[in-house]
Design a protein around this motif. Structure first.
Motif, mmCIF file in Angstrom:
data_model
loop_
_atom_site.group_PDB
_atom_site.id
_atom_site.type_symbol
_atom_site.label_atom_id
_atom_site.label_comp_id
_atom_site.label_asym_id
_atom_site.label_seq_id
_atom_site.Cartn_x
_atom_site.Cartn_y
_atom_site.Cartn_z
ATOM 1 N N LYS A 1 -8.321 -1.729 -2.069
ATOM 2 C CA LYS A 1 -9.324 -2.596 -1.442
ATOM 3 C C LYS A 1 -10.380 -1.753 -0.716
ATOM 4 N N ARG A 2 -9.938 -0.701 -0.023
ATOM 5 C CA ARG A 2 -10.903 0.156 0.687
ATOM 6 C C ARG A 2 -11.812 0.882 -0.305
ATOM 7 N N GLU B 1 -4.520 -1.130 12.456
ATOM 8 C CA GLU B 1 -4.934 -1.637 11.143
ATOM 9 C C GLU B 1 -5.033 -3.166 11.167
ATOM 10 N N ARG B 2 -4.095 -3.799 11.865
ATOM 11 C CA ARG B 2 -4.114 -5.266 11.995
ATOM 12 C C ARG B 2 -5.387 -5.709 12.728
ATOM 13 N N LYS C 1 -8.517 -5.386 10.538
ATOM 14 C CA LYS C 1 -8.649 -6.489 9.569
ATOM 15 C C LYS C 1 -9.187 -7.755 10.237
ATOM 16 N N LYS D 1 -2.141 -1.194 -2.175
ATOM 17 C CA LYS D 1 -3.030 -2.345 -2.322
ATOM 18 C C LYS D 1 -4.233 -2.242 -1.375
ATOM 19 N N GLN D 2 -3.965 -1.861 -0.127
ATOM 20 C CA GLN D 2 -5.040 -1.720 0.854
ATOM 21 C C GLN D 2 -5.956 -0.544 0.493
ATOM 22 N N ALA E 1 -3.625 4.154 3.913
ATOM 23 C CA ALA E 1 -3.303 2.753 3.653
ATOM 24 C C ALA E 1 -2.248 2.688 2.556
ATOM 25 N N ASN E 2 -1.557 1.546 2.471
ATOM 26 C CA ASN E 2 -0.637 1.360 1.352
ATOM 27 C C ASN E 2 -1.469 1.207 0.074
#
Length: 183
Positions: free
Chosen positions: A158-159, A61-62, A65, A154-155, A151-152
């Motif tokens: 965003k997605r 995931e890092r 991004k 917040k993510q 994803a958490n």
């Protein structure tokens, strides 16, 4: 032959991709992505487009991004963790050719205009995807159904906005998730 170049983490991922499809890859060689690799990725995105296909874990995931920041408008392929698992190891290299082809058939294109998203934070709250005792499991399930991965909160929001998930898509996936979870 896939037109876009697939960005993966390492050599084993390239081998797995080539077992599944005819495609070119760029390897990031892990999360310490060098400037030269980022330049190649940006050029590939300009010329042919890229598909980011990283491991379904924190490191992947890092990397996703970092690469997405350098390649606006890129496409994303997501593989569920259970399809990338072998003896406790999570990675694209562990996935079957069928699972890789499936992930590549459900690409999502990222857009920079997050304001255009139809899904609101309130929609996520009402769906029990945030601020809910089982929110993580619910996001895991609906993330698979929408093809945007886990994803958490917040993510995930965003997605939903950057991949322009429609209300109709979201509602259909929510309905299916509730049937699967028996909620």
């Amino acid at each position: 032959m896939i037109k876009e170049i697939i960005v993966v983490e390492g050599k084993d991922d390239t081998v797995a991709i080539k077992r599944a499809v005819d495609a070119d890859t760029i390897e990031t060689n892990g999360s310490a992505i060098g400037d030269e690799v980022l330049r190649r990725i940006a050029l590939a995105n300009e010329r042919r487009g890229i598909i980011i296909f990283t491991d379904p874990d924190h490191a992947g995931e890092r990397i996703r991004k970092i690469v997405a920041r350098h390649a606006p408008g890129c496409k994303h392929a997501f593989l569920p963790q259970e399809k990338a698992m072998y003896k406790g190891d999570i990675g694209i290299e562990n996935a079957s050719p069928e699972a890789i082809r499936q992930a590549l058939s459900e690409l999502r294109t990222e857009t920079a205009d997050e304001a255009s998203g139809e899904i609101s934070w309130e929609d996520l709250m009402e769906a029990g995807l945030i601020v809910h005792p089982d929110a993580a499991n619910r996001r895991l399930c609906i993330g698979k159904l929408l093809g945007i991965g886990y994803a958490n909160g917040k993510q995930f929001y965003k997605r939903c906005t950057s991949f322009r998930i429609s209300k109709q898509e979201f509602t259909a996936a929510l309905r299916q998730m509730e049937e699967e979870l028996g909620a």
